[in-house]
Design a protein around this motif. Structure first.
Motif, PDB file in Angstrom:
ATOM      1  N   ASP A   1     -25.340 -21.307  14.218  1.00 30.09           N
ATOM      2  CA  ASP A   1     -26.595 -21.172  14.940  1.00 30.09           C
ATOM      3  C   ASP A   1     -26.917 -22.503  15.632  1.00 30.09           C
ATOM      4  OD1 ASP A   1     -29.096 -20.732  15.891  1.00 30.09           O
ATOM      5  OD2 ASP A   1     -29.980 -20.178  13.948  1.00 30.09           O
ATOM      6  N   LEU A   2     -26.786 -22.537  16.947  1.00 26.39           N
ATOM      7  CA  LEU A   2     -27.009 -23.787  17.677  1.00 26.39           C
ATOM      8  C   LEU A   2     -28.411 -23.873  18.281  1.00 26.39           C
ATOM      9  CD1 LEU A   2     -23.712 -24.797  19.468  1.00 26.39           C
ATOM     10  CD2 LEU A   2     -24.366 -24.922  17.100  1.00 26.39           C
ATOM     11  N   ARG A   3     -29.244 -22.916  17.946  1.00 24.82           N
ATOM     12  CA  ARG A   3     -30.576 -22.931  18.557  1.00 24.82           C
ATOM     13  C   ARG A   3     -31.357 -24.205  18.256  1.00 24.82           C
ATOM     14  NH1 ARG A   3     -32.098 -16.881  16.878  1.00 24.82           N
ATOM     15  NH2 ARG A   3     -31.196 -17.777  14.999  1.00 24.82           N
ATOM     16  N   PRO A   4     -31.243 -24.752  17.012  1.00 23.25           N
ATOM     17  CA  PRO A   4     -31.952 -26.025  16.776  1.00 23.25           C
ATOM     18  C   PRO A   4     -31.470 -27.145  17.699  1.00 23.25           C
ATOM     19  CG  PRO A   4     -31.294 -25.029  14.690  1.00 23.25           C
ATOM     20  CD  PRO A   4     -30.626 -24.224  15.778  1.00 23.25           C
ATOM     21  N   LEU A   5     -30.147 -27.197  17.955  1.00 19.80           N
ATOM     22  CA  LEU A   5     -29.617 -28.225  18.859  1.00 19.80           C
ATOM     23  C   LEU A   5     -30.116 -27.991  20.286  1.00 19.80           C
ATOM     24  CD1 LEU A   5     -25.848 -28.733  17.903  1.00 19.80           C
ATOM     25  CD2 LEU A   5     -27.725 -30.294  17.473  1.00 19.80           C
ATOM     26  N   LEU A   6     -30.108 -26.732  20.678  1.00 20.00           N
ATOM     27  CA  LEU A   6     -30.560 -26.407  22.036  1.00 20.00           C
ATOM     28  C   LEU A   6     -32.043 -26.752  22.202  1.00 20.00           C
ATOM     29  CD1 LEU A   6     -28.681 -22.994  22.452  1.00 20.00           C
ATOM     30  CD2 LEU A   6     -28.226 -25.091  23.746  1.00 20.00           C
ATOM     31  N   ALA A   7     -32.754 -26.744  21.084  1.00 18.26           N
ATOM     32  CA  ALA A   7     -34.181 -27.073  21.133  1.00 18.26           C
ATOM     33  C   ALA A   7     -34.431 -28.572  21.009  1.00 18.26           C
ATOM     34  CB  ALA A   7     -34.924 -26.316  20.028  1.00 18.26           C
ATOM     35  N   GLY A   8     -33.343 -29.364  20.848  1.00 17.21           N
ATOM     36  CA  GLY A   8     -33.541 -30.809  20.852  1.00 17.21           C
ATOM     37  C   GLY A   8     -33.039 -31.565  19.633  1.00 17.21           C
ATOM     38  N   ASP A   9     -32.621 -30.853  18.560  1.00 18.44           N
ATOM     39  CA  ASP A   9     -32.025 -31.551  17.412  1.00 18.44           C
ATOM     40  C   ASP A   9     -30.814 -32.345  17.875  1.00 18.44           C
ATOM     41  OD1 ASP A   9     -33.867 -30.585  15.677  1.00 18.44           O
ATOM     42  OD2 ASP A   9     -32.429 -29.593  14.334  1.00 18.44           O
ATOM     43  N   ARG A  10     -30.505 -33.441  17.165  1.00 16.63           N
ATOM     44  CA  ARG A  10     -29.429 -34.312  17.644  1.00 16.63           C
ATOM     45  C   ARG A  10     -28.133 -34.174  16.865  1.00 16.63           C
ATOM     46  NH1 ARG A  10     -32.455 -39.817  19.253  1.00 16.63           N
ATOM     47  NH2 ARG A  10     -30.419 -40.214  20.154  1.00 16.63           N
ATOM     48  N   LEU A  11     -28.187 -33.558  15.695  1.00 17.09           N
ATOM     49  CA  LEU A  11     -26.967 -33.470  14.884  1.00 17.09           C
ATOM     50  C   LEU A  11     -26.956 -32.196  14.046  1.00 17.09           C
ATOM     51  CD1 LEU A  11     -24.389 -34.885  13.712  1.00 17.09           C
ATOM     52  CD2 LEU A  11     -25.884 -35.836  11.946  1.00 17.09           C
ATOM     53  N   LEU A  12     -25.780 -31.560  14.008  1.00 22.42           N
ATOM     54  CA  LEU A  12     -25.592 -30.410  13.132  1.00 22.42           C
ATOM     55  C   LEU A  12     -24.283 -30.602  12.381  1.00 22.42           C
ATOM     56  CD1 LEU A  12     -26.401 -27.392  12.373  1.00 22.42           C
ATOM     57  CD2 LEU A  12     -24.797 -26.722  14.145  1.00 22.42           C
ATOM     58  N   ASN A  13     -24.360 -30.673  11.050  1.00 18.06           N
ATOM     59  CA  ASN A  13     -23.147 -30.766  10.234  1.00 18.06           C
ATOM     60  C   ASN A  13     -22.782 -29.375   9.745  1.00 18.06           C
ATOM     61  OD1 ASN A  13     -22.494 -33.654   9.982  1.00 18.06           O
ATOM     62  ND2 ASN A  13     -24.570 -33.758   9.154  1.00 18.06           N
ATOM     63  N   PHE A  14     -21.491 -29.114   9.661  1.00 23.38           N
ATOM     64  CA  PHE A  14     -21.090 -27.835   9.098  1.00 23.38           C
ATOM     65  C   PHE A  14     -19.856 -27.993   8.220  1.00 23.38           C
ATOM     66  CE2 PHE A  14     -19.302 -28.240  13.359  1.00 23.38           C
ATOM     67  CZ  PHE A  14     -17.971 -27.984  13.159  1.00 23.38           C
ATOM     68  N   GLU A  15     -19.749 -27.120   7.253  1.00 23.34           N
ATOM     69  CA  GLU A  15     -18.605 -27.132   6.339  1.00 23.34           C
ATOM     70  C   GLU A  15     -18.513 -25.736   5.736  1.00 23.34           C
ATOM     71  OE1 GLU A  15     -18.766 -30.245   3.436  1.00 23.34           O
ATOM     72  OE2 GLU A  15     -16.797 -29.736   2.630  1.00 23.34           O
ATOM     73  N   TYR A  16     -17.347 -25.104   5.871  1.00 22.81           N
ATOM     74  CA  TYR A  16     -17.204 -23.765   5.304  1.00 22.81           C
ATOM     75  C   TYR A  16     -15.731 -23.434   5.096  1.00 22.81           C
ATOM     76  CZ  TYR A  16     -16.088 -22.161  10.063  1.00 22.81           C
ATOM     77  OH  TYR A  16     -15.509 -21.980  11.294  1.00 22.81           O
ATOM     78  N   GLU A  17     -15.492 -22.324   4.439  1.00 22.06           N
ATOM     79  CA  GLU A  17     -14.119 -21.876   4.207  1.00 22.06           C
ATOM     80  C   GLU A  17     -13.898 -20.540   4.886  1.00 22.06           C
ATOM     81  OE1 GLU A  17     -13.201 -21.928   0.048  1.00 22.06           O
ATOM     82  OE2 GLU A  17     -13.046 -24.110   0.058  1.00 22.06           O
ATOM     83  N   LEU A  18     -12.670 -20.340   5.336  1.00 24.57           N
ATOM     84  CA  LEU A  18     -12.372 -19.110   6.073  1.00 24.57           C
ATOM     85  C   LEU A  18     -10.966 -18.652   5.731  1.00 24.57           C
ATOM     86  CD1 LEU A  18     -12.872 -17.120   8.527  1.00 24.57           C
ATOM     87  CD2 LEU A  18     -11.808 -18.872   9.945  1.00 24.57           C
ATOM     88  N   MET A  19     -10.829 -17.396   5.324  1.00 26.32           N
ATOM     89  CA  MET A  19      -9.503 -16.853   5.060  1.00 26.32           C
ATOM     90  C   MET A  19      -8.938 -16.385   6.397  1.00 26.32           C
ATOM     91  SD  MET A  19      -7.861 -16.832   2.247  1.00 26.32           S
ATOM     92  CE  MET A  19      -6.079 -16.630   2.270  1.00 26.32           C
ATOM     93  N   PRO A  20      -7.748 -16.880   6.789  1.00 27.81           N
ATOM     94  CA  PRO A  20      -7.208 -16.474   8.096  1.00 27.81           C
ATOM     95  C   PRO A  20      -6.988 -14.966   8.136  1.00 27.81           C
ATOM     96  CG  PRO A  20      -5.840 -18.180   7.087  1.00 27.81           C
ATOM     97  CD  PRO A  20      -6.833 -17.738   6.052  1.00 27.81           C
ATOM     98  N   ASP A  21      -7.630 -14.319   9.069  1.00 27.52           N
ATOM     99  CA  ASP A  21      -7.549 -12.864   9.164  1.00 27.52           C
ATOM    100  C   ASP A  21      -6.480 -12.499  10.202  1.00 27.52           C
ATOM    101  OD1 ASP A  21      -8.016 -10.178   9.038  1.00 27.52           O
ATOM    102  OD2 ASP A  21      -9.782 -10.240  10.334  1.00 27.52           O
ATOM    103  N   ILE A  22      -5.219 -12.787   9.831  1.00 24.95           N
ATOM    104  CA  ILE A  22      -4.120 -12.546  10.767  1.00 24.95           C
ATOM    105  C   ILE A  22      -3.022 -11.804  10.026  1.00 24.95           C
ATOM    106  CG2 ILE A  22      -2.366 -13.658  12.207  1.00 24.95           C
ATOM    107  CD1 ILE A  22      -4.308 -16.057  12.330  1.00 24.95           C
TER     108      ILE A  22
ATOM    109  N   ASP B   1     -14.611 -19.330  14.563  1.00 24.79           N
ATOM    110  CA  ASP B   1     -13.312 -18.802  14.140  1.00 24.79           C
ATOM    111  C   ASP B   1     -12.395 -18.557  15.329  1.00 24.79           C
ATOM    112  OD1 ASP B   1     -14.770 -18.933  11.894  1.00 24.79           O
ATOM    113  OD2 ASP B   1     -14.930 -16.780  11.570  1.00 24.79           O
ATOM    114  N   GLU B   2     -12.986 -18.096  16.411  1.00 30.24           N
ATOM    115  CA  GLU B   2     -12.230 -17.866  17.631  1.00 30.24           C
ATOM    116  C   GLU B   2     -11.563 -19.173  18.103  1.00 30.24           C
ATOM    117  OE1 GLU B   2     -14.189 -16.595  21.518  1.00 30.24           O
ATOM    118  OE2 GLU B   2     -14.257 -14.780  20.287  1.00 30.24           O
ATOM    119  N   GLN B   3     -12.324 -20.258  18.070  1.00 29.35           N
ATOM    120  CA  GLN B   3     -11.809 -21.571  18.489  1.00 29.35           C
ATOM    121  C   GLN B   3     -10.657 -21.998  17.589  1.00 29.35           C
ATOM    122  OE1 GLN B   3     -13.797 -23.599  20.658  1.00 29.35           O
ATOM    123  NE2 GLN B   3     -15.443 -22.095  20.810  1.00 29.35           N
ATOM    124  N   LEU B   4     -10.878 -21.797  16.284  1.00 30.78           N
ATOM    125  CA  LEU B   4      -9.888 -22.253  15.315  1.00 30.78           C
ATOM    126  C   LEU B   4      -8.572 -21.512  15.465  1.00 30.78           C
ATOM    127  CD1 LEU B   4     -12.006 -22.697  12.105  1.00 30.78           C
ATOM    128  CD2 LEU B   4     -10.615 -24.429  13.223  1.00 30.78           C
TER     129      LEU B   4
END
Ligand SMILES: [Zn+2]
Ligand SMILES: [Zn+2]
Length: 183
Positions: free
Chosen positions: A4-25, A117-120
């Motif tokens: 969710d980038l809405r906070p950044l679009l509203a002016g926040d300066r930093l968003l940290n993220f960390e998560y796990e994803l099972m490759p769906d391939i 996920d698309e980017q990754l």
């Protein structure tokens, strides 16, 4: 994962993220770039997006353990694949005039969200090794008896010569003879 980038679009300066994803391939699919590869644990994704006066930049790292097979001797190979990705982040409406090749340089925000996920997967498809070797100088399997030549020579390799190699062998002997005559 959609960020969710809405906070950044509203002016926040930093968003940290960390998560796990099972490759769906589907790695059973022979046309997949991950054919024959399996993953014992999910991708570990970590990064941040900075916003400097409206200019947004994403940096992320991804790590993924894999199991596969040596392309020469078929013994199991496992290892860790990692990605380091940096992209400019922008809402689609600001990128209207760019053609597709230029768009690849961007992470595009759709309706306030960024599909990570698309980017990754797209980046992984470009960088994931096409094949693996158990070691750089793997000797592979004997084409005749199928023995793993890393474990030592088989009996058929020295005993008989492939008939297609005979002319080459003659040539090499000839060259050796001429060499000796010179000395
Ligand atoms: Zn091997
Ligand atoms: Zn053999």
């Amino acid at each position: 994962m959609k960020l969710d980038l809405r906070p950044l679009l509203a002016g926040d300066r930093l968003l940290n993220f960390e998560y796990e994803l099972m490759p769906d391939i589907d790695s059973q699919d022979t046309s997949s770039f991950l054919y024959g590869v399996s993953f014992p644990s999910p991708m570990k994704v970590k990064g941040d997006i900075t916003n400097t006066a409206g200019y947004m930049r994403m940096h992320l790292t991804m790590q993924l353990e894999y199991n596969s097979f040596c392309a020469r001797c078929l013994s199991p190979v496992s290892g860790k694949f990692s990605l380091d990705l940096e992209k400019t982040v922008a809402p689609r409406n600001l990128l209207g005039d760019l053609d597709d090749t230029k768009l690849d340089d961007y992470a595009i925000i759709e309706d306030g969200f960024l599909d990570m996920d698309e980017q990754l997967i797209a980046q992984m498809e470009m960088e994931f090794p096409v094949r693996f070797l158990c070691k750089e100088d793997c000797k592979g399997l004997c084409q005749k008896c199928g023995k793993n030549l890393n474990e030592g020579p088989c009996t058929c390799s020295s005993a008989e010569l492939d008939p297609r190699m005979a002319p080459l062998k003659k040539l090499l002997e000839q060259m050796k003879k001429e060499e000796n005559n010179k000395n």
